[in-house]
Design a protein around this motif. Structure first.
Motif, short mmCIF file in Angstrom:
data_model
loop_
_atom_site.label_atom_id
_atom_site.label_comp_id
_atom_site.label_asym_id
_atom_site.label_seq_id
_atom_site.Cartn_x
_atom_site.Cartn_y
_atom_site.Cartn_z
N ALA A 59 29.02 44.39 34.58
CA ALA A 59 28.58 45.04 35.82
C ALA A 59 27.08 44.83 36.04
N TYR A 60 26.31 44.91 34.97
CA TYR A 60 24.87 44.71 35.09
C TYR A 60 24.55 43.27 35.51
N PHE A 61 25.29 42.30 34.93
CA PHE A 61 25.07 40.90 35.28
C PHE A 61 25.45 40.64 36.74
N ILE A 62 26.59 41.20 37.18
CA ILE A 62 27.01 41.02 38.58
C ILE A 62 26.01 41.66 39.54
N MET A 63 25.49 42.81 39.17
CA MET A 63 24.50 43.48 40.03
C MET A 63 23.23 42.64 40.14
N LYS A 64 22.80 42.03 39.02
CA LYS A 64 21.63 41.16 39.08
C LYS A 64 21.89 39.95 39.98
N MET A 65 23.08 39.34 39.83
CA MET A 65 23.39 38.18 40.65
C MET A 65 23.45 38.52 42.13
N ASN A 66 24.03 39.66 42.46
CA ASN A 66 24.07 40.09 43.87
C ASN A 66 22.67 40.34 44.41
N PHE A 67 21.82 40.93 43.59
CA PHE A 67 20.45 41.18 44.01
C PHE A 67 19.71 39.87 44.24
N TYR A 68 19.88 38.88 43.33
CA TYR A 68 19.22 37.60 43.50
C TYR A 68 19.73 36.88 44.75
N ASN A 69 21.02 36.92 44.98
CA ASN A 69 21.58 36.28 46.17
C ASN A 69 21.07 36.94 47.45
N LYS A 70 20.97 38.26 47.42
CA LYS A 70 20.47 38.98 48.59
C LYS A 70 19.03 38.62 48.87
N MET A 71 18.21 38.54 47.82
CA MET A 71 16.81 38.16 48.00
C MET A 71 16.70 36.71 48.50
N ALA A 72 17.57 35.81 47.97
CA ALA A 72 17.54 34.42 48.45
C ALA A 72 17.93 34.33 49.92
N VAL A 73 18.92 35.11 50.32
CA VAL A 73 19.33 35.14 51.74
C VAL A 73 18.20 35.66 52.61
N LYS A 74 17.50 36.68 52.14
CA LYS A 74 16.39 37.23 52.94
C LYS A 74 15.27 36.21 53.09
N ILE A 75 14.94 35.50 52.01
CA ILE A 75 13.88 34.48 52.09
C ILE A 75 14.30 33.36 53.04
N GLN A 76 15.53 32.89 52.91
CA GLN A 76 15.99 31.83 53.81
C GLN A 76 16.03 32.29 55.26
N ARG A 77 16.39 33.52 55.47
CA ARG A 77 16.44 34.03 56.84
C ARG A 77 15.05 34.07 57.47
N ARG A 78 14.06 34.56 56.68
CA ARG A 78 12.70 34.59 57.21
C ARG A 78 12.19 33.17 57.50
N TRP A 79 12.41 32.25 56.57
CA TRP A 79 11.91 30.89 56.76
C TRP A 79 12.59 30.20 57.94
N ARG A 80 13.89 30.33 58.05
CA ARG A 80 14.58 29.69 59.16
C ARG A 80 14.17 30.28 60.51
N GLY A 81 13.98 31.59 60.56
CA GLY A 81 13.50 32.19 61.80
C GLY A 81 12.12 31.68 62.19
N TYR A 82 11.23 31.58 61.21
CA TYR A 82 9.89 31.06 61.48
C TYR A 82 9.96 29.62 61.94
N TYR A 83 10.76 28.80 61.26
CA TYR A 83 10.84 27.38 61.60
C TYR A 83 11.43 27.18 62.99
N VAL A 84 12.49 27.92 63.31
CA VAL A 84 13.12 27.77 64.62
C VAL A 84 12.20 28.23 65.73
N ARG A 85 11.53 29.37 65.53
CA ARG A 85 10.62 29.88 66.57
C ARG A 85 9.43 28.96 66.80
#
Length: 356
Positions: free
Chosen positions: A82-108
Motif C-alpha cells: 500500500a505504501y509503494f502504491i501510494m508513492k507511485m500514485n503521488f509521483y504520477n500525479k506530480m508528473a501529470v501536474k508538471i506536464q499539464r503546466r508545461w503544455r499549457g505554457y507551450y500552447v499559450r
C-alpha cells in the motif's frame, strides 16, 4: 458327639444350600461380568476423551500461534504494498501536474493565440450568417420551383385525363356525366372537356401483301428492307415516356465500398492517433525499475545549483554526511500513522519491515 451327630444330620441341608448358592452365583456371573466390562469401558473412554481434549487444546494453541505469525507477515506485506502504491500514485500525479503546466505554457505561447482566434471566430460567425441567409433564400426558391413543377405536372395529368375522357362530354341532346342537371353549375372536369381536344386513337399500320414473284424474275427485283411504322408510339396502357426516361437516366447509387475513398482506413488510423495524442495525459509512464536511468548522470538545472545527485557506492544514507545542515528542519512526515503494536517493527522480528 451330639454336635457331630447334629452336623451329620445337616449334611444334606448344607449340600442343598451349597448347590443353590452355586447356581445363583453361576446365574449372576454373566451380569457381573457385563457390569465390570461396562465400568471398564466407561473409565477407559473417559481417559481417551481426556487425552484427545488435551491434544486438541495443544493443536489449537499451535494453530493460533502459526496463524498469528502468518497474519502479521501478511499485514506487513500489505502495508509495504500500500505504501509503494501510494508513492507511485503521488509521483504520477506530480508528473501529470508538471506536464499539464508545461503544455499549457507551450500552447499559450507558441500554438494558440487568443486574440487571433477570437478575430477568426468573429469573422467565421459573420460569414456563417451570410451563408445561412443565402441558403435560406436558395431553399425558398427551390421550394417555389418544386411547387410550380408539381402544379404543372398535375395540370398536365388532368389535361391528359380530360383528353382520354372526352367522349363523356355533354351534348345538346344528352347531358354528360360531369354535367348533371341536378347541379347548379357543371363540374370542373366538364369545363376541361370543353377546352381540350379529343385524344386521337390511331390504329396500327396494316401490313402490305407483297406480290408473288416467280423465281425466274426474282433477280430482276431489288431487295428492299421493310419500312418502319409511321407511328412509333404503340397503342396500349403503357406508362408515360417521361416516367420511362427518368427511370432509364436515374442517378448512380454506388455501394459503400465505391463511395468511400481507397485511403479511408489509413486516414481513420491517423485521425485516431491524433485524437489519442490530444487526450493523452502522460507521454511516457513513470518507470521506477527500468534500466534507462540507472547509470544516467545527474544534470543540474540552469536556474538552480542543487548538490543532490547520485551518491557514490558504499554510503547507505547520503543525508548523514552533513547532519549540521538538517538542524532546525522539520522531520519527514510518514504516510501511515504510528501503530503501538508495531512500535518495534523491524527490530524484533526480521528485516522485512524496513520501508522500501
Amino acid at each position: 458327639m451330639a454336635r457331630l451327630e447334629k452336623l451329620y444330620s445337616q449334611v444334606e441341608n448344607i449340600k442343598e444350600q451349597y448347590f443353590i448358592r452355586n447356581r445363583i452365583a453361576e446365574e449372576n456371573r454373566q451380569k457381573e461380568n457385563q457390569a465390570a466390562v461396562r465400568i471398564q469401558s466407561w473409565f477407559r473412554g473417559c481417559q481417551v476423551r481426556e487425552f484427545l481434549s488435551h491434544l486438541h487444546k495443544k493443536a489449537t494453541l499451535i494453530q493460533k500461534i502459526w496463524r498469528g505469525f502468518a497474519a502479521r507477515a501478511l499485514f506487513r506485506q500489505r502495508v509495504k504494498t500500500a505504501y509503494f502504491i501510494m508513492k507511485m500514485n503521488f509521483y504520477n500525479k506530480m508528473a501529470v501536474k508538471i506536464q499539464r503546466r508545461w503544455r499549457g505554457y507551450y500552447v499559450r505561447k507558441y500554438v494558440h493565440n487568443y486574440y487571433a482566434r477570437k478575430r477568426y471566430l468573429e469573422g467565421l460567425t459573420r460569414k456563417n450568417e451570410h451563408i445561412r441567409r443565402d441558403l435560406e433564400e436558395f431553399a425558398e426558391l427551390q421550394r417555389r420551383e418544386r411547387e410550380r413543377i408539381t402544379l404543372e405536372k398535375e395540370e398536365k395529368e388532368k389535361s391528359i385525363q380530360a383528353q382520354r375522357l372526352h367522349f363523356l362530354l355533354s351534348t345538346k341532346q344528352c347531358p354528360g356525366v360531369f354535367n348533371s342537371p341536378f347541379r347548379a353549375e357543371p363540374d370542373e372536369m366538364e369545363l376541361r372537356l370543353r377546352k381540350v381536344k379529343p385524344l386521337l386513337v390511331r390504329s396500327a399500320p396494316k401490313e402490305r401483301k407483297t406480290p408473288n414473284i416467280t423465281p425466274e424474275l426474282s433477280y430482276l427485283m431489288p431487295k428492299r428492307e421493310p419500312l418502319p411504322p409511321i407511328h412509333k408510339k404503340p397503342q396500349g396502357p403503357f406508362r408515360p415516356p417521361l416516367e420511362v426516361q427518368q427511370q432509364r437516366h436515374r442517378p448512380l447509387e454506388p455501394s459503400l465500398r465505391v463511395a468511400t475513398s481507397i485511403t479511408a482506413l489509413e486516414e481513420a488510423r491517423e485521425e485516431l492517433k491524433r485524437q489519442e495524442w490530444r487526450t493523452c495525459v502522460i507521454d511516457q509512464a513513470f518507470l521506477p525499475f527500468s534500466n534507462t536511468s540507472r547509470n544516467k548522470q545527474y544534470e543540474g538545472m540552469m536556474r538552480t545549483s542543487t548538490p543532490f545527485e547520485q551518491v557514490a557506492y558504499g554510503t547507505k544514507h547520503f543525508r548523514e554526511e552533513h547532519k549540521e545542515y538538517l538542524k532546525g528542519k522539520k522531520p519527514f512526515k510518514t504516510v501511515f500513522t504510528t501503530c503501538h503494536v508495531f512500535d518495534k517493527f523491524g527490530r524484533l522480528y526480521s528485516d522485512a519491515g524496513n520501508i522500501v
